[in-house]
Design a protein around this motif. Structure first.
Motif, PDB file in Angstrom:
ATOM      1  N   ARG A  25       0.828  -1.211   0.000  1.00  0.00           N
ATOM      2  CA  ARG A  25       0.000   0.000   0.000  1.00  0.00           C
ATOM      3  C   ARG A  25       0.859   1.256   0.000  1.00  0.00           C
ATOM      4  O   ARG A  25       0.603   2.203  -0.753  1.00  0.00           O
ATOM      5  N   GLN A  26       1.894   1.268   0.836  1.00  0.00           N
ATOM      6  CA  GLN A  26       2.734   2.448   0.938  1.00  0.00           C
ATOM      7  C   GLN A  26       3.493   2.707  -0.361  1.00  0.00           C
ATOM      8  O   GLN A  26       3.594   3.853  -0.818  1.00  0.00           O
ATOM      9  N   LEU A  27       4.021   1.644  -0.959  1.00  0.00           N
ATOM     10  CA  LEU A  27       4.721   1.804  -2.232  1.00  0.00           C
ATOM     11  C   LEU A  27       3.769   2.260  -3.330  1.00  0.00           C
ATOM     12  O   LEU A  27       4.126   3.093  -4.182  1.00  0.00           O
ATOM     13  N   LEU A  28       2.554   1.747  -3.324  1.00  0.00           N
ATOM     14  CA  LEU A  28       1.557   2.162  -4.306  1.00  0.00           C
ATOM     15  C   LEU A  28       1.262   3.653  -4.166  1.00  0.00           C
ATOM     16  O   LEU A  28       1.178   4.377  -5.164  1.00  0.00           O
ATOM     17  N   ARG A  33       2.265   9.056  -7.042  1.00  0.00           N
ATOM     18  CA  ARG A  33       2.511  10.499  -7.151  1.00  0.00           C
ATOM     19  C   ARG A  33       3.074  10.866  -8.515  1.00  0.00           C
ATOM     20  O   ARG A  33       2.933  12.005  -8.957  1.00  0.00           O
ATOM     21  N   HIS A  34       3.732   9.913  -9.168  1.00  0.00           N
ATOM     22  CA  HIS A  34       4.357  10.209 -10.459  1.00  0.00           C
ATOM     23  C   HIS A  34       4.046   9.171 -11.547  1.00  0.00           C
ATOM     24  O   HIS A  34       4.395   9.379 -12.711  1.00  0.00           O
ATOM     25  N   THR A  35       3.401   8.061 -11.188  1.00  0.00           N
ATOM     26  CA  THR A  35       3.117   7.002 -12.162  1.00  0.00           C
ATOM     27  C   THR A  35       1.665   6.555 -12.020  1.00  0.00           C
ATOM     28  O   THR A  35       1.193   6.318 -10.910  1.00  0.00           O
ATOM     29  N   ASN A  36       0.975   6.447 -13.127  1.00  0.00           N
ATOM     30  CA  ASN A  36      -0.437   6.048 -13.107  1.00  0.00           C
ATOM     31  C   ASN A  36      -0.530   4.522 -13.031  1.00  0.00           C
ATOM     32  O   ASN A  36      -0.458   3.832 -14.042  1.00  0.00           O
ATOM     33  N   LEU A  37      -0.705   4.020 -11.805  1.00  0.00           N
ATOM     34  CA  LEU A  37      -0.788   2.579 -11.594  1.00  0.00           C
ATOM     35  C   LEU A  37      -2.220   2.105 -11.425  1.00  0.00           C
ATOM     36  O   LEU A  37      -2.595   1.045 -11.920  1.00  0.00           O
ATOM     37  N   ALA A 104       8.426  -2.165 -13.244  1.00  0.00           N
ATOM     38  CA  ALA A 104       9.410  -1.683 -12.272  1.00  0.00           C
ATOM     39  C   ALA A 104       8.790  -1.587 -10.879  1.00  0.00           C
ATOM     40  O   ALA A 104       9.430  -1.930  -9.869  1.00  0.00           O
ATOM     41  N   PHE A 105       7.546  -1.126 -10.805  1.00  0.00           N
ATOM     42  CA  PHE A 105       6.848  -1.066  -9.520  1.00  0.00           C
ATOM     43  C   PHE A 105       6.703  -2.468  -8.927  1.00  0.00           C
ATOM     44  O   PHE A 105       6.994  -2.687  -7.747  1.00  0.00           O
TER      45      PHE A 105
END
Length: 206
Positions: A25-28, A33-37, A104-105
């Motif tokens: 959750r935290q990484l998401l 903030r900069h990547t549309n996941l 990468a995520f």
């Protein structure tokens, strides 16, 4: 809105597994903030919209063996399956994601959690099945006829598909039967909205 504590109470996951979900959750949140996941409106509802939605897959089939999660995106439901494998008897999930930033995520989450998963940065139709997969999953990737075309060459004999679908799943099933033979079983989604988890077995060309 489901909280972290309510998710833990509802699912009964271990403290260690809950921490892996929290890391995810935290990484998401950081990456978004900069990547549309995922849809930004769903970030605040992570525990219901994403965590519970993904976890429920592990209650339908045992999280063991080889799984392929097609169009894995931010890891739903593949990472949840990998976390369940860490609690259980083991296995591996291949997270199939052709978009570089999403791959990468996924790689960062796998590294941070130690999940038994590897990222395949290729399109689903290009994935090497190796000895075949026991289960193929997908959420919000493609309509069922196309999903079955992707899954068929990947599944080993006796393998199954688990596809998270919305309220129009019956239309997709009817369309898929024009080109495919299969048995299907519907599991009501825990997250509501008329959704279902579609379990596919005995998949073959019509």
């Amino acid at each position: 809105m489901l909280t972290r504590e309510a998710f833990a109470a509802r699912t009964g996951v271990s403290r260690e597994t809950l921490e892996r979900y929290e890391t995810w959750r935290q990484l998401l949140a950081d990456w978004s903030r900069h990547t549309n996941l995922v849809g930004r409106a769903t970030l605040n509802d992570f525990w219901h919209r994403h965590a519970l939605d993904s976890w429920q897959v592990t209650q339908i089939l045992p999280a063991t063996g080889r799984w392929a999660d097609l169009g894995s995106g931010a890891g739903f439901p593949g990472l949840a399956v990998a976390f369940a494998m860490q609690e259980g008897s083991g296995g591996e999930v291949v997270l199939v994601e052709s978009i570089g930033k999403k791959a990468a995520f996924l790689t960062e989450v796998v590294k941070a959690t130690g999940a038994p998963a590897r990222v395949a940065p290729v399109r689903a139709e290009s994935l090497d099945p190796g000895p075949g997969f026991d289960v193929v999953t997908a959420r919000a990737m493609a309509a069922l006829p196309k999903l079955l075309a992707y899954a068929h060459p990947l599944l080993k004999k006796g393998g199954k598909g688990l596809f998270l679908k919305g309220a129009k799943h019956q239309d997709e099933i009817a369309e898929a039967r024009k080109a495919w033979r299969f048995k299907s079983r519907l599991h009501d989604s825990l997250t509501g909205g008329g959704g279902t988890i579609l379990e596919i077995t005995e998949l073959a060309h019509a």
